[in-house]
Design an enzyme around this catalytic site. Sequence first.
Site, PDB file in Angstrom:
ATOM      1  N   ASP A  83       0.839  -1.204   0.000  1.00  0.00           N
ATOM      2  CA  ASP A  83       0.000   0.000   0.000  1.00  0.00           C
ATOM      3  C   ASP A  83       0.870   1.248   0.000  1.00  0.00           C
ATOM      4  OD1 ASP A  83       0.819  -0.518   2.757  1.00  0.00           O
ATOM      5  OD2 ASP A  83      -0.578   1.069   3.334  1.00  0.00           O
ATOM      6  N   GLU A 178       0.107  -1.044   5.691  1.00  0.00           N
ATOM      7  CA  GLU A 178       1.172  -0.657   6.618  1.00  0.00           C
ATOM      8  C   GLU A 178       1.136   0.843   6.882  1.00  0.00           C
ATOM      9  OE1 GLU A 178       5.308   0.708   7.758  1.00  0.00           O
ATOM     10  OE2 GLU A 178       4.024   1.306   6.086  1.00  0.00           O
TER      11      GLU A 178
END
Length: 411
Positions: A83, A178
């Site tokens: 991400d 994350e």
Amino acid sequence: MIEKQHLIDRFISYVTVDTESDPESDTTPSSAKQWDLANALVEELKTIGLVDVTIDDNAYIMATLPSNVDHDVPTIGFVSHFDTTPDFTGKDVNPQVIENYDGKDIVLNEAENIVLSPDYFEDLLQYKGQTIITTDGTTLLGADDKAGIAEIISAMEYLVKHPELKHGKIRVGFTPDEEIGRGAHKFDVNKFGAEWAYTMDGSQIGELEYENFNAAGALVTIKGKIVHPGYAKGKMVNSMYIATDYINSLPRLETPEHTADREGFFHLYSIKGEVDSTQLQYIIRDHDRGHFEARKEMMVKLANELNSQFEKEVVSVEIKDQYFNMREKIEPVMHIVDLAEEAMKLAGITPLIKPIRGGTDGSQLSFMGLPCPNIFAGGHNFHGRFEYVPVESMLKAIEVIVNIAQLAAKK
């Protein structure tokens, strides 16, 4: 090692897929578009020859490079996240490849006069003569942490193609979310099955980190009393004035813009206020656990002091721990840091061992039973339009991964 253009093409194929995470979502992954890259990575891991390639219902990816030695060696792992941060847009990323960087200003976007200059970003001068990948000035790049993914996959591909390089069983893990602090929340450590691992999520070449902040979030709520201003004397309680007193009572120089290295801070990142109610959102950070606890106590004590001026509670503080300093979990197994340091030196890199002023998946994984220091991925200026990554740094990261794999397999 891996052919340079092959690495560039791989990296660009990742960053041009929008994987921005969403802190307002309660799903995993937090944004559906993260599946686009996740599913592509699964197919790529299979294509390069890894086995036991899996993706679960929350988009956590795991894969295996089997051991090619006949003696017992520890299973190790490498982890990165796919991400990108919601701090700045990752949609329609248009990378620019600057060959043989000349040490001068790089015009990212002529129309908007956006310039990446070594006068401001001095680290650029370290990479004179190298190939640098930048943004076009309108998005982030996504080297955090798609550079790490490109490096891990490239290293595994290299080891598959070179069976003469001896290594034990290696596990690969890629995570969603994350950037919003949830990357390790649903990571199945037992399924991963590694004795230890490394996150490839650091910045400049040479970084090797096994310390990070202890972290908490704090929500301060101030309740006021709204009364018509023409008749407010002795009756109105303006929550925003009380909030101002709260803000100004915390140490003004213990904020992100005034601290460095192991110095902790209080960071006020959001204010929402009206006369009747104001909310302050803080993050609390400190490398020292004792100082960290003292910061939390200070915020509660300040609320109590302000409340003593009123007949009832008007200030409340809700604090939630987010993650802790992985140093306490790494120090008992410092050989895993020593091994990474040796791998860097074999690659001709001077290790830069320093604390992270932030957190990684590795900090949470370490407390979940998977000791997990952090290694450089090569990028700079994460989370914004000035993000860039030198390709040569990525190539060196691949070399470090390959070296770790071999060192861990020695009798």
